[in-house]
Scaffold this motif. Structure first.
Motif, PDB file in Angstrom:
ATOM      1  N   GLU A  18       0.842  -1.202   0.000  1.00 21.79           N
ATOM      2  CA  GLU A  18       0.000   0.000   0.000  1.00 21.79           C
ATOM      3  C   GLU A  18       0.875   1.250   0.000  1.00 21.79           C
ATOM      4  O   GLU A  18       0.588   2.223  -0.714  1.00 21.79           O
ATOM      5  CB  GLU A  18      -0.911   0.002   1.232  1.00 21.79           C
ATOM      6  CG  GLU A  18      -2.011  -1.040   1.223  1.00 21.79           C
ATOM      7  CD  GLU A  18      -3.240  -0.564   0.454  1.00 21.79           C
ATOM      8  OE1 GLU A  18      -3.286   0.625   0.093  1.00 21.79           O
ATOM      9  OE2 GLU A  18      -4.136  -1.393   0.218  1.00 21.79           O
ATOM     10  N   LYS A  19       1.930   1.237   0.804  1.00 24.19           N
ATOM     11  CA  LYS A  19       2.826   2.377   0.872  1.00 24.19           C
ATOM     12  C   LYS A  19       3.468   2.647  -0.491  1.00 24.19           C
ATOM     13  O   LYS A  19       3.546   3.797  -0.946  1.00 24.19           O
ATOM     14  CB  LYS A  19       3.928   2.117   1.910  1.00 24.19           C
ATOM     15  CG  LYS A  19       3.544   2.388   3.346  1.00 24.19           C
ATOM     16  CD  LYS A  19       3.788   3.855   3.667  1.00 24.19           C
ATOM     17  CE  LYS A  19       3.563   4.136   5.142  1.00 24.19           C
ATOM     18  NZ  LYS A  19       3.730   5.583   5.426  1.00 24.19           N
ATOM     19  N   VAL A  20       3.942   1.590  -1.123  1.00 21.91           N
ATOM     20  CA  VAL A  20       4.582   1.733  -2.436  1.00 21.91           C
ATOM     21  C   VAL A  20       3.576   2.243  -3.456  1.00 21.91           C
ATOM     22  O   VAL A  20       3.862   3.166  -4.230  1.00 21.91           O
ATOM     23  CB  VAL A  20       5.184   0.388  -2.890  1.00 21.91           C
ATOM     24  CG1 VAL A  20       5.714   0.498  -4.319  1.00 21.91           C
ATOM     25  CG2 VAL A  20       6.297  -0.048  -1.948  1.00 21.91           C
ATOM     26  N   PHE A  21       2.389   1.655  -3.456  1.00 20.00           N
ATOM     27  CA  PHE A  21       1.360   2.048  -4.412  1.00 20.00           C
ATOM     28  C   PHE A  21       0.973   3.520  -4.226  1.00 20.00           C
ATOM     29  O   PHE A  21       0.891   4.282  -5.198  1.00 20.00           O
ATOM     30  CB  PHE A  21       0.129   1.157  -4.254  1.00 20.00           C
ATOM     31  CG  PHE A  21      -1.013   1.526  -5.166  1.00 20.00           C
ATOM     32  CD1 PHE A  21      -1.013   1.100  -6.489  1.00 20.00           C
ATOM     33  CD2 PHE A  21      -2.067   2.296  -4.704  1.00 20.00           C
ATOM     34  CE1 PHE A  21      -2.047   1.448  -7.338  1.00 20.00           C
ATOM     35  CE2 PHE A  21      -3.113   2.651  -5.547  1.00 20.00           C
ATOM     36  CZ  PHE A  21      -3.102   2.221  -6.870  1.00 20.00           C
ATOM     37  N   ASN A  22       0.737   3.929  -3.004  1.00 15.45           N
ATOM     38  CA  ASN A  22       0.324   5.305  -2.736  1.00 15.45           C
ATOM     39  C   ASN A  22       1.410   6.302  -3.135  1.00 15.45           C
ATOM     40  O   ASN A  22       1.128   7.354  -3.734  1.00 15.45           O
ATOM     41  CB  ASN A  22      -0.033   5.482  -1.263  1.00 15.45           C
ATOM     42  CG  ASN A  22      -1.301   4.740  -0.880  1.00 15.45           C
ATOM     43  OD1 ASN A  22      -2.143   4.441  -1.720  1.00 15.45           O
ATOM     44  ND2 ASN A  22      -1.441   4.418   0.405  1.00 15.45           N
ATOM     45  N   TYR A  23       2.652   5.974  -2.788  1.00 16.48           N
ATOM     46  CA  TYR A  23       3.756   6.868  -3.155  1.00 16.48           C
ATOM     47  C   TYR A  23       3.860   7.013  -4.669  1.00 16.48           C
ATOM     48  O   TYR A  23       3.954   8.127  -5.204  1.00 16.48           O
ATOM     49  CB  TYR A  23       5.079   6.338  -2.588  1.00 16.48           C
ATOM     50  CG  TYR A  23       6.296   7.015  -3.170  1.00 16.48           C
ATOM     51  CD1 TYR A  23       6.751   8.240  -2.663  1.00 16.48           C
ATOM     52  CD2 TYR A  23       6.980   6.446  -4.245  1.00 16.48           C
ATOM     53  CE1 TYR A  23       7.858   8.866  -3.208  1.00 16.48           C
ATOM     54  CE2 TYR A  23       8.084   7.080  -4.809  1.00 16.48           C
ATOM     55  CZ  TYR A  23       8.517   8.288  -4.296  1.00 16.48           C
ATOM     56  OH  TYR A  23       9.605   8.922  -4.846  1.00 16.48           O
ATOM     57  N   CYS A  24       3.828   5.880  -5.373  1.00 18.37           N
ATOM     58  CA  CYS A  24       4.019   5.891  -6.834  1.00 18.37           C
ATOM     59  C   CYS A  24       2.871   6.593  -7.552  1.00 18.37           C
ATOM     60  O   CYS A  24       3.098   7.359  -8.498  1.00 18.37           O
ATOM     61  CB  CYS A  24       4.173   4.465  -7.352  1.00 18.37           C
ATOM     62  SG  CYS A  24       5.692   3.645  -6.817  1.00 18.37           S
ATOM     63  N   THR A  25       1.637   6.349  -7.126  1.00 20.95           N
ATOM     64  CA  THR A  25       0.503   6.973  -7.802  1.00 20.95           C
ATOM     65  C   THR A  25       0.480   8.482  -7.535  1.00 20.95           C
ATOM     66  O   THR A  25       0.087   9.260  -8.416  1.00 20.95           O
ATOM     67  CB  THR A  25      -0.830   6.345  -7.363  1.00 20.95           C
ATOM     68  OG1 THR A  25      -0.924   6.323  -5.939  1.00 20.95           O
ATOM     69  CG2 THR A  25      -0.946   4.940  -7.898  1.00 20.95           C
TER      70      THR A  25
ATOM     71  N   ALA B 280      12.323   4.425  -0.599  1.00 15.47           N
ATOM     72  CA  ALA B 280      12.922   3.676   0.514  1.00 15.47           C
ATOM     73  C   ALA B 280      12.802   4.450   1.829  1.00 15.47           C
ATOM     74  O   ALA B 280      12.556   3.856   2.882  1.00 15.47           O
ATOM     75  CB  ALA B 280      14.390   3.379   0.208  1.00 15.47           C
ATOM     76  N   ASP B 281      12.942   5.775   1.757  1.00 16.20           N
ATOM     77  CA  ASP B 281      12.789   6.594   2.962  1.00 16.20           C
ATOM     78  C   ASP B 281      11.351   6.538   3.477  1.00 16.20           C
ATOM     79  O   ASP B 281      11.118   6.524   4.696  1.00 16.20           O
ATOM     80  CB  ASP B 281      13.177   8.042   2.663  1.00 16.20           C
ATOM     81  CG  ASP B 281      14.674   8.206   2.423  1.00 16.20           C
ATOM     82  OD1 ASP B 281      15.432   7.299   2.822  1.00 16.20           O
ATOM     83  OD2 ASP B 281      15.069   9.227   1.832  1.00 16.20           O
ATOM     84  N   GLU B 282      10.376   6.507   2.544  1.00 19.08           N
ATOM     85  CA  GLU B 282       8.962   6.390   2.938  1.00 19.08           C
ATOM     86  C   GLU B 282       8.726   5.083   3.693  1.00 19.08           C
ATOM     87  O   GLU B 282       8.037   5.047   4.713  1.00 19.08           O
ATOM     88  CB  GLU B 282       8.070   6.433   1.696  1.00 19.08           C
ATOM     89  CG  GLU B 282       7.983   7.781   1.013  1.00 19.08           C
ATOM     90  CD  GLU B 282       6.885   8.643   1.591  1.00 19.08           C
ATOM     91  OE1 GLU B 282       5.912   8.097   2.125  1.00 19.08           O
ATOM     92  OE2 GLU B 282       7.018   9.878   1.514  1.00 19.08           O
ATOM     93  N   LEU B 283       9.302   3.999   3.187  1.00 18.12           N
ATOM     94  CA  LEU B 283       9.134   2.699   3.833  1.00 18.12           C
ATOM     95  C   LEU B 283       9.874   2.653   5.170  1.00 18.12           C
ATOM     96  O   LEU B 283       9.392   2.051   6.136  1.00 18.12           O
ATOM     97  CB  LEU B 283       9.645   1.588   2.908  1.00 18.12           C
ATOM     98  CG  LEU B 283       8.850   1.371   1.611  1.00 18.12           C
ATOM     99  CD1 LEU B 283       9.516   0.301   0.756  1.00 18.12           C
ATOM    100  CD2 LEU B 283       7.408   0.982   1.911  1.00 18.12           C
ATOM    101  N   ALA B 284      11.042   3.295   5.234  1.00 17.75           N
ATOM    102  CA  ALA B 284      11.824   3.297   6.481  1.00 17.75           C
ATOM    103  C   ALA B 284      11.059   4.003   7.595  1.00 17.75           C
ATOM    104  O   ALA B 284      11.172   3.625   8.775  1.00 17.75           O
ATOM    105  CB  ALA B 284      13.169   3.970   6.250  1.00 17.75           C
TER     106      ALA B 284
END
Length: 343
Positions: free
Chosen positions: A232-239, A254-258
């Motif tokens: 979800e984090k990856v999807f939201n960031y990318c969109t 990567a910073d968002e996930l960290a």
């Protein structure tokens, strides 16, 4: 307005009764500032959110030999102040007419060139627009037929990030372009007239990012909920990046996930065999696979949220079957009515 238009002009590519093309050049830029701003703002917003764009650069194609450098040379002279905007656009119009004359499918159109600024970047928007007829009711209730530019369904358009082009000689993605529905051959002539060579394979980069995310989830021994949260984090960031026309940045992601306790994604993604660029454009249709499973074949179409796998949706690869618990109400109603009718 989200953009600041510097110059804009329209030239007409006309086809006569014998099928011959000519270019009717406008001698001065478009003058109606309010109308031009409104048109370019609409085109900018539509273009930015358009899915499935390709990306490239001025250069040499390995298969087709040297790309035509005339457009790039004229653009360079314009940016250096050696050519005025009208002169540059006139050369572009002639180049497009010459390229179109090579094909028997051409019907001409209106070539729009516009330089504008958005955020901190300068852009050149290039598009071949079609005209459509429409009916208008006059004050006396009489009908009148008018012609207007079709801004809703633009299929031949490209945008050059002039700032990136001149700041980064090694960039392979400062030109973006719409992949038209008309087919690869038709879209190619538009790239050829600009001397554009496709660079970054956006779909491949986004697919590799998804592979890296799935491998990261598996190797990090995350729980199912944590894994879904990561996707979800990856999807939201990318969109979000796609929506504003910005690139996906692996370090930024990567910073968002960290921040959510999922460390070392950058080292994982860059250290594997994914061949990911540090930055690349997002592709929404590919990214949706982070959230949804979907497929079509043999008369069956199936789609469901990834969070349901293993709970409401059970997949058995050995028997090649999927079991769904809790059939959607509208589908259940259709099935029940069909069964009753059969009885």
């Amino acid at each position: 307005m989200s953009i600041n238009v510097e110059q804009a002009i329209i030239h007409a590519i006309i086809q006569d009764s014998d099928g011959q093309l000519s270019c009717r050049l406008r001698p001065q830029p478009l003058l109606n500032g309010e109308a031009v701003e409104a048109m370019l703002d609409e085109l900018h917003q539509t273009y930015t959110t358009k899915a499935g764009k390709g990306f490239g650069h001025f250069g040499i194609s390995g298969e087709d030999g040297e790309a035509n450098p005339k457009f790039m040379e004229a653009l360079t002279e314009y940016r250096d102040g050696q050519l005025g905007f009208v002169e540059f656009s006139g050369l572009a119009g002639k180049l497009l007419q010459e390229e179109l004359s090579k094909y028997d499918f051409s019907q001409g159109g209106y070539l729009l060139l516009a330089c504008y600024t958005h955020m901190t970047s300068d852009f050149l928007y290039v598009s071949l627009l079609n005209a459509k007829s429409s009916m208008t009711v006059l004050d006396d209730m009489e009908l009148s037929q008018n012609t207007h530019l079709d801004l809703k369904d633009v299929q031949l358009a490209a945008r050059i990030d002039l700032t990136e082009w001149q700041a980064d000689e090694g960039s392979r993605k400062y030109i973006s372009f719409i992949r038209g529905r008309a087919g690869r051959k038709v879209a190619d002539f538009f790239l050829d007239f600009m001397g554009c060579v496709e660079g970054v394979n956006t779909k491949a980069q986004n697919k590799q990012l998804m592979n890296a995310v799935e491998d990261f989830v598996s190797s990090s021994e995350l729980t199912k909920d944590e894994g879904q949260q990561c996707r979800e984090k990856v999807f939201n960031y990318c969109t979000e990046r796609c929506d504003v026309g910005a690139d996906i940045e692996i370090k930024d992601l990567a910073d968002e996930l960290a921040d959510s306790g999922m460390e070392s994604f950058y080292d994982f993604a860059k250290g594997g065999d994914y061949e990911l660029e540090d930055e690349f454009p997002g592709d929404k249709p590919t990214l949706r696979q982070l959230k949804k499973f979907s497929g079509t074949g043999g008369g069956v179409t199936l789609s469901f949220d990834g969070a349901h796998l293993g709970e409401r949706v059970m997949y058995d690869p050995i028997s090649d079957t999927i079991m769904i618990k809790g059939v959607p109400a509208n589908l259940k109603d259709q099935l029940d009515r069909r069964l009753k009718g059969g009885q």
